[in-house]
Design a protein around this motif. Structure first.
Motif, PDB file in Angstrom:
ATOM      1  N   LEU A  84      41.583  43.972  39.856  1.00  0.00           N
ATOM      2  CA  LEU A  84      42.443  43.396  39.651  1.00  0.00           C
ATOM      3  C   LEU A  84      42.790  43.470  38.286  1.00  0.00           C
ATOM      4  N   ALA A  85      41.228  43.054  37.594  1.00  0.00           N
ATOM      5  CA  ALA A  85      41.970  43.060  35.883  1.00  0.00           C
ATOM      6  C   ALA A  85      42.301  44.112  35.243  1.00  0.00           C
ATOM      7  N   GLN A  86      41.481  44.471  35.334  1.00  0.00           N
ATOM      8  CA  GLN A  86      41.265  46.469  35.041  1.00  0.00           C
ATOM      9  C   GLN A  86      43.117  47.284  35.483  1.00  0.00           C
ATOM     10  N   LEU A  87      43.774  46.449  36.172  1.00  0.00           N
ATOM     11  CA  LEU A  87      44.995  46.879  36.410  1.00  0.00           C
ATOM     12  C   LEU A  87      46.281  47.110  35.012  1.00  0.00           C
ATOM     13  N   SER A  88      46.392  47.560  35.093  1.00  0.00           N
ATOM     14  CA  SER A  88      47.479  47.887  34.118  1.00  0.00           C
ATOM     15  C   SER A  88      48.526  46.647  33.931  1.00  0.00           C
ATOM     16  N   THR A  89      49.010  46.627  35.329  1.00  0.00           N
ATOM     17  CA  THR A  89      49.938  45.185  36.158  1.00  0.00           C
ATOM     18  C   THR A  89      49.694  43.610  35.253  1.00  0.00           C
ATOM     19  N   THR A  90      48.207  43.961  34.974  1.00  0.00           N
ATOM     20  CA  THR A  90      47.786  42.720  34.808  1.00  0.00           C
ATOM     21  C   THR A  90      47.932  41.806  34.050  1.00  0.00           C
ATOM     22  N   SER A  91      48.234  40.602  33.756  1.00  0.00           N
ATOM     23  CA  SER A  91      48.972  40.324  32.222  1.00  0.00           C
ATOM     24  C   SER A  91      47.113  40.296  31.324  1.00  0.00           C
ATOM     25  N   ALA A  92      47.709  39.690  30.238  1.00  0.00           N
ATOM     26  CA  ALA A  92      46.488  39.177  29.201  1.00  0.00           C
ATOM     27  C   ALA A  92      45.770  37.992  29.893  1.00  0.00           C
ATOM     28  N   GLU A  93      46.407  36.998  30.299  1.00  0.00           N
ATOM     29  CA  GLU A  93      45.799  35.988  30.440  1.00  0.00           C
ATOM     30  C   GLU A  93      44.941  35.816  31.963  1.00  0.00           C
ATOM     31  N   GLU A  94      45.894  37.170  32.771  1.00  0.00           N
ATOM     32  CA  GLU A  94      45.228  37.045  34.113  1.00  0.00           C
ATOM     33  C   GLU A  94      43.580  37.552  33.841  1.00  0.00           C
ATOM     34  N   LYS A  95      44.090  39.041  32.558  1.00  0.00           N
ATOM     35  CA  LYS A  95      42.849  39.687  32.915  1.00  0.00           C
ATOM     36  C   LYS A  95      41.293  39.023  32.513  1.00  0.00           C
ATOM     37  N   ARG A  96      42.084  37.551  31.581  1.00  0.00           N
ATOM     38  CA  ARG A  96      40.689  36.731  31.631  1.00  0.00           C
ATOM     39  C   ARG A  96      40.147  36.078  32.434  1.00  0.00           C
ATOM     40  N   GLN A  97      41.766  35.058  32.918  1.00  0.00           N
ATOM     41  CA  GLN A  97      41.329  34.399  34.109  1.00  0.00           C
ATOM     42  C   GLN A  97      40.125  34.865  35.254  1.00  0.00           C
ATOM     43  N   LEU A  98      40.467  36.043  35.268  1.00  0.00           N
ATOM     44  CA  LEU A  98      40.307  37.317  36.853  1.00  0.00           C
ATOM     45  C   LEU A  98      38.684  37.114  36.457  1.00  0.00           C
ATOM     46  N   ALA A  99      38.429  38.077  34.858  1.00  0.00           N
ATOM     47  CA  ALA A  99      36.956  38.135  34.302  1.00  0.00           C
ATOM     48  C   ALA A  99      36.017  37.026  34.049  1.00  0.00           C
ATOM     49  N   TYR A 100      36.174  35.966  34.350  1.00  0.00           N
ATOM     50  CA  TYR A 100      35.411  34.280  34.598  1.00  0.00           C
ATOM     51  C   TYR A 100      35.449  34.089  35.775  1.00  0.00           C
ATOM     52  N   GLU A 101      36.385  34.534  36.805  1.00  0.00           N
ATOM     53  CA  GLU A 101      35.878  34.061  38.374  1.00  0.00           C
ATOM     54  C   GLU A 101      35.358  34.912  38.545  1.00  0.00           C
ATOM     55  N   ALA A 102      35.082  36.382  37.686  1.00  0.00           N
ATOM     56  CA  ALA A 102      34.267  37.451  38.705  1.00  0.00           C
ATOM     57  C   ALA A 102      32.941  37.109  38.548  1.00  0.00           C
ATOM     58  N   LEU A 103      33.112  36.561  37.177  1.00  0.00           N
ATOM     59  CA  LEU A 103      30.951  36.586  37.081  1.00  0.00           C
ATOM     60  C   LEU A 103      30.688  35.303  37.510  1.00  0.00           C
ATOM     61  N   GLU A 104      31.262  34.207  38.362  1.00  0.00           N
ATOM     62  CA  GLU A 104      31.125  32.931  38.873  1.00  0.00           C
ATOM     63  C   GLU A 104      31.095  33.503  40.227  1.00  0.00           C
ATOM     64  N   TYR A 105      31.884  34.489  41.136  1.00  0.00           N
ATOM     65  CA  TYR A 105      31.399  35.284  41.928  1.00  0.00           C
ATOM     66  C   TYR A 105      30.212  35.739  42.427  1.00  0.00           C
ATOM     67  N   ALA A 106      29.648  36.835  41.051  1.00  0.00           N
ATOM     68  CA  ALA A 106      29.021  37.417  40.655  1.00  0.00           C
ATOM     69  C   ALA A 106      27.028  36.887  40.953  1.00  0.00           C
ATOM     70  N   LYS A 107      27.892  35.494  39.798  1.00  0.00           N
ATOM     71  CA  LYS A 107      26.254  34.801  39.778  1.00  0.00           C
ATOM     72  C   LYS A 107      25.764  34.181  40.950  1.00  0.00           C
ATOM     73  N   LYS A 108      27.005  33.854  41.447  1.00  0.00           N
ATOM     74  CA  LYS A 108      27.097  32.898  42.802  1.00  0.00           C
ATOM     75  C   LYS A 108      25.808  33.805  44.571  1.00  0.00           C
ATOM     76  N   ALA A 109      26.792  34.872  44.562  1.00  0.00           N
ATOM     77  CA  ALA A 109      25.837  36.235  45.134  1.00  0.00           C
ATOM     78  C   ALA A 109      24.556  36.547  44.907  1.00  0.00           C
ATOM     79  N   LEU A 110      24.297  36.808  43.486  1.00  0.00           N
ATOM     80  CA  LEU A 110      22.881  36.072  43.031  1.00  0.00           C
ATOM     81  C   LEU A 110      22.135  35.008  43.744  1.00  0.00           C
ATOM     82  N   GLU A 111      22.297  34.184  43.000  1.00  0.00           N
ATOM     83  CA  GLU A 111      21.918  32.737  43.982  1.00  0.00           C
ATOM     84  C   GLU A 111      21.451  32.999  45.115  1.00  0.00           C
ATOM     85  N   LYS A 112      22.817  33.370  45.669  1.00  0.00           N
ATOM     86  CA  LYS A 112      22.562  33.380  47.459  1.00  0.00           C
ATOM     87  C   LYS A 112      20.806  34.114  47.926  1.00  0.00           C
ATOM     88  N   ASN A 113      21.241  35.437  47.377  1.00  0.00           N
ATOM     89  CA  ASN A 113      20.281  36.142  47.420  1.00  0.00           C
ATOM     90  C   ASN A 113      20.041  37.654  46.684  1.00  0.00           C
TER      91      ASN A 113
END
Length: 256
Positions: A84-113
């Motif tokens: 979603l962050a990579q889409l051209s329609t996503t604003s710069a601020e949203e890209k930043r927020q989504l990037a950090y959210e994505a990292l948190e989700y991936a980190k949690k996935a790693l913690e779970k398995n």
């Protein structure tokens, strides 16, 4: 008689407790099975939406499960947030927020398995993305961790061509790193990470062997790497393949 009543009451109480315990176990077991079916159903829907290129709908579906403890759901949510962050329609601020959210989700996935190859893969990708917002020093500082997670993902799933390709990208990036970035790397590491175009080429070919013609960008980087090695004939071959690759995504269109 009093003793008999007491014993009867005890038996009734014990039987009632046993039945209550049995009912609790039955309900708990049913809830677990139901939850398992629900997770499988969501994953099936998510994979269909991903295959259909429905990025926004996919994110809307998965973000409802952001508090899940299931690694399969969480790494898919990390991927969807990044897409979603990579889409051209996503604003710069949203890209930043989504990037950090994505990292948190991936980190949690790693913690779970920790044995989930995709969790390692998407944690590395998302960590690299966050580096784009935090500057070159952070990006270089995270480089070794990123490569380690890619390598662990390949150990867990040697057939995943995308991760092999990403190790190739890592090698290519360090092979062409400008002098000032090398100086930054030298201040961060006793032995700074290095690579060569030959090493990058080896990984791009390994990715192609694992899954031929799987990704337009792998074809592109095979061509670019051959150019770096002054092999124009092979460069033209792979760049032509990249240009002819059917454009299914925005990234495919950019490659062409």
């Amino acid at each position: 008689q009093v003793l008999r009543k007491t014993l009867c009451r005890g038996v009734i109480f014990s039987t009632g407790s046993f039945l209550a315990y049995g009912a609790h176990k039955l309900i708990s077991g049913f809830a677990e099975v139901h939850a398992s079916f629900k997770v499988d159903e969501v994953i099936e829907q998510a994979d269909y939406l991903y295959g259909s290129g429905e990025t926004e709908k996919l994110h809307q579906l998965l973000v409802q499960h952001k508090n899940s403890d299931d690694a399969e759901l969480l790494w898919r949510l990390a991927r969807a947030s990044r897409d979603l962050a990579q889409l051209s329609t996503t604003s710069a601020e949203e890209k930043r927020q989504l990037a950090y959210e994505a990292l948190e989700y991936a980190k949690k996935a790693l913690e779970k398995n920790e044995s989930n190859f995709a969790a390692h893969k998407w944690y590395a990708i998302c960590l690299s993305d966050v580096g784009d917002f935090e500057g070159i020093k952070t990006k270089i500082g995270n480089a070794i961790v990123i490569k380690e997670h890619f390598q662990r993902a390949v150990e867990l799933n040697p057939k995943d061509a995308t991760t092999i390709h990403l190790i190739g990208i890592w090698c290519y990036t360090f092979a062409e790193m400008p002098w000032y970035q090398r100086k930054i790397a030298a201040t961060l590491f006793a032995t700074p990470p290095t690579s060569t175009f030959q090493e990058a080429l080896r990984y791009f070919h390994m990715a192609e062997e694992a899954d031929p013609n799987f990704y337009s960008k792998n074809l592109l980087f095979l061509g670019k790497t051959y150019l770096k090695l002054n092999n124009k004939k092979m460069a033209l071959l792979w760049l032509s393949k990249a240009k002819e690759y059917p454009a299914h995504t925005e990234e495919d269109k950019q490659v062409r």
